[in-house]
Enzyme design. Structure first.
Site, mmCIF file in Angstrom:
data_model
loop_
_atom_site.group_PDB
_atom_site.id
_atom_site.type_symbol
_atom_site.label_atom_id
_atom_site.label_comp_id
_atom_site.label_asym_id
_atom_site.label_seq_id
_atom_site.Cartn_x
_atom_site.Cartn_y
_atom_site.Cartn_z
ATOM 1 N N TYR A 98 15.446 69.045 16.961
ATOM 2 C CA TYR A 98 13.997 69.101 17.533
ATOM 3 C C TYR A 98 13.215 69.480 16.426
ATOM 4 C CZ TYR A 98 16.058 68.228 22.235
ATOM 5 O OH TYR A 98 16.399 67.713 23.364
ATOM 6 N N GLU A 140 20.644 71.055 27.685
ATOM 7 C CA GLU A 140 21.652 70.536 26.865
ATOM 8 C C GLU A 140 22.697 71.732 26.604
ATOM 9 O OE1 GLU A 140 19.290 69.018 23.901
ATOM 10 O OE2 GLU A 140 18.290 67.538 25.284
ATOM 11 N N GLY A 278 25.379 46.436 35.822
ATOM 12 C CA GLY A 278 24.784 47.448 36.336
ATOM 13 C C GLY A 278 26.058 47.927 37.456
ATOM 14 N N VAL A 388 19.517 53.798 34.300
ATOM 15 C CA VAL A 388 18.959 52.706 33.299
ATOM 16 C C VAL A 388 19.865 52.850 32.193
ATOM 17 C CG1 VAL A 388 17.091 52.061 31.953
ATOM 18 C CG2 VAL A 388 16.641 53.220 33.958
ATOM 19 N N GLY A 390 20.371 51.890 28.464
ATOM 20 C CA GLY A 390 19.014 51.761 27.432
ATOM 21 C C GLY A 390 17.904 52.720 27.656
#
Length: 398
Positions: A98, A140, A278, A388, A390
Site C-alpha cells: 500500500y 486482510e 459463472g 464478478v 475479474g
C-alpha cells in the site's frame, strides 16, 4: 471517519478528481510498472491491464469510497471493502504494498491535476487513501489470521489428481495437497488463486471458483479457455496455459480459499442464477445444499450460448434432482432442447418464493438484468448477492 476539514475539501474537489480519475489511473499504472516491473510480471493480470479493465476498477473503487464517506459520515462501504480485501488476500497482498501504491498514485494525481493539487487538497485525498488502505489492511490481516497463515503467505503446492474435459473450452481439474496435508476448509462460493509460470518467465495469477461442495474429498476448479476477443487482445494467458500444458500428475501453486460471496446456511429459499462459467460457484452452493439436506425451495437458473457450451450441465441437473423442493431452468441462445428456453434469462414466469436469498454470477450485463428482475419480483436488495470474475466494474459502471 473523514475529518471535517478534509470532508469539505473532498466534497469540493470530488467532481474534478472523479472526472480525471481515469487519466490518473492510467498514469499511476505506468509509473508503478516502470518502477516495479515485477508487479506486472508476477502479480497484476496482464490481460486486464491491456484491456483497461483493472484501471476502471481502481477508478471506480476510489471514487465510490470517497463518495460513501461524504454521503454516510462515520460508516464504511464494507461490502466493497470486503470484496477487495478477499481478492487481495488470495493474491498475498501485504501492507507494505500500500505504501508503494500511495507513492505512485499521488505522483500521478499531482501530475494530472497540476496546480489544482494544493497542499490542502493533497492532504484531504491522502486522508481518503489511508482510510481506505487502513480498512483494507485490517480486513486482510483478519483473513490471514483466519487461515492461520502469515500475512501474504497463502501459497502451497497442489497436485492435479484428475482432469476432465467438460466442453470444447472448459476443463475441470481435481486438486489434492501435494504434501498430503489436509485441504483447508472453505465456504461454498469461494475461490482460489492459481499461479502458473508462463514461457516468458512471468508468474501470472488468476482466480477460479471452487466448483465442488466443501464436503467433497477433492477440491475442483473448472477453467474456461479465454479466447482473444473476450480477452480484448490475445488469448487468456493462464487459461490457455492450463488447457494446453497442465495434465494429471502436474503440480500447481494454489492459494488458500477466499471470497465474500458465500452461501448463508439460513434455511431460507435460495435462488442461484448464473451465465456461462459463472455456474461454478453456484454448483458448489448447490452441491452443499444437497449434501446438507436443505428443505426450503431452491430455484436454479442458468443462461449459456448452447447446451454444448454449458459446462457441468449434467451436474446442474443431477444436483437439483437431489433436493426435495428444487427446480432448474436453462436458457440457450442456440440449440435449445425440449424443456429448455430459447434466448436470454427471463424471470417473467419464474416463481420466486417469499424470503428468497439470491446469488448471481456471470457477466455484468447479465447480473444487472437479473438483479433488476428480482427486485421487481419483491426480492430485497440486501438479499441479492453477486460474484464478478475479474475486476469488479459493478460500481465503476453504475
Amino acid at each position: 471517519m473523514l475529518s471535517e476539514k478534509s470532508t469539505e475539501t473532498v466534497r469540493a474537489t470530488l467532481p474534478a478528481v472523479g472526472a480525471a480519475i481515469g487519466d490518473i489511473a492510467e498514469l499511476f499504472y505506468a509509473k508503478l510498472f516502470a518502477a516495479h516491473p515485477a508487479l506486472l510480471r508476477d502479480l497484476f493480470n496482464r490481460g486486464n491491464q491491456n484491456s483497461g479493465a483493472q484501471k476502471q476498477a481502481l477508478a471506480g473503487s476510489i471514487a465510490a469510497f470517497a463518495t460513501h464517506l461524504l454521503a454516510h459520515p462515520g460508516t464504511r462501504p464494507d461490502v466493497m471493502l470486503n470484496r477487495i480485501a478477499h481478492k487481495h488476500a488470495s493474491l498475498g497482498i501485504t501492507r507494505e504494498q500500500y505504501e508503494v501504491v500511495h507513492h505512485h498514485l499521488f505522483e500521478a494525481i499531482a501530475e494530472i491535476l497540476g496546480e489544482a493539487v494544493t497542499p490542502e487538497v493533497a492532504e484531504a485525498w491522502d486522508e481518503v487513501y489511508w482510510l481506505m488502505a487502513g480498512a483494507l489492511v485490517a480486513i486482510e490481516d483478519r483473513l490471514y489470521a483466519q487461515r492461520q497463515v502469515l500475512a501474504g503467505d497463502v501459497w502451497r503446492d497442489w497436485r492435479i489428481a484428475a482432469r476432465f474435459e467438460e466442453t470444447a473450452d472448459c476443463a475441470t481439474f481435481h486438486l489434492v495437497p501435494a504434501d498430503g496435508a489436509p485441504a483447508p476448509a472453505f465456504a461454498p462460493g469461494q475461490y482460489v488463486s492459481v499461479q502458473v509460470e508462463l514461457p516468458d518467465g512471468a508468474r501470472q495469477i488468476r482466480q477460479y471458483s471452487l466448483s465442488r461442495s466443501p464436503g467433497s474429498a477433492v477440491r475442483a476448479i473448472t477453467v474456461k479457455r479465454v479466447h482473444g476477443p473476450a480477452a480484448a487482445g490475445p488469448d487468456g494467458e493462464v487459461s490457455h496455459h492450463l488447457h494446453t500444458r497442465v495434465r494429471t500428475g502436474d503440480t500447481l501453486r494454489v492459494s488458500a480459499p477466499y471470497g465474500d460471496l458465500v452461501l448463508r446456511d439460513s434455511g431460507a429459499p435460495v435462488l442461484l442464477a448464473s451465465a456461462g462459467i459463472g455456474c461454478t460457484p453456484m454448483l458448489s452452493m448447490l452441491e452443499h445444499l444437497a449434501d446438507t439436506g436443505h428443505t426450503a425451495p431452491v430455484t436454479v437458473l442458468h443462461a449459456d450460448r448452447s447446451p454444448a457450451d454449458h459446462a457441468l450441465r449434467g451436474d446442474h441437473r443431477s444436483l437439483t434432482h437431489k433436493l426435495p423442493d428444487a427446480s432448474a431452468r436453462f436458457w440457450y441462445e442456440a440449440d435449445a432442447e425440449p424443456g429448455d428456453s430459447h434466448g436470454r434469462l427471463d424471470l417473467t414466469d419464474v416463481p420466486v418464493a417469499p424470503g428468497t436469498t439470491a446469488y448471481l454470477c456471470g457477466p455484468l450485463p447479465f447480473m444487472r438484468a437479473a438483479r433488476a428482475q428480482l427486485l421487481a419480483k419483491g426480492v430485497r436488495a440486501a438479499d441479492i448477492h453477486y460474484e464478478v470474475f475479474g475486476p469488479d466494474l459493478w460500481l465503476a459502471a453504475g
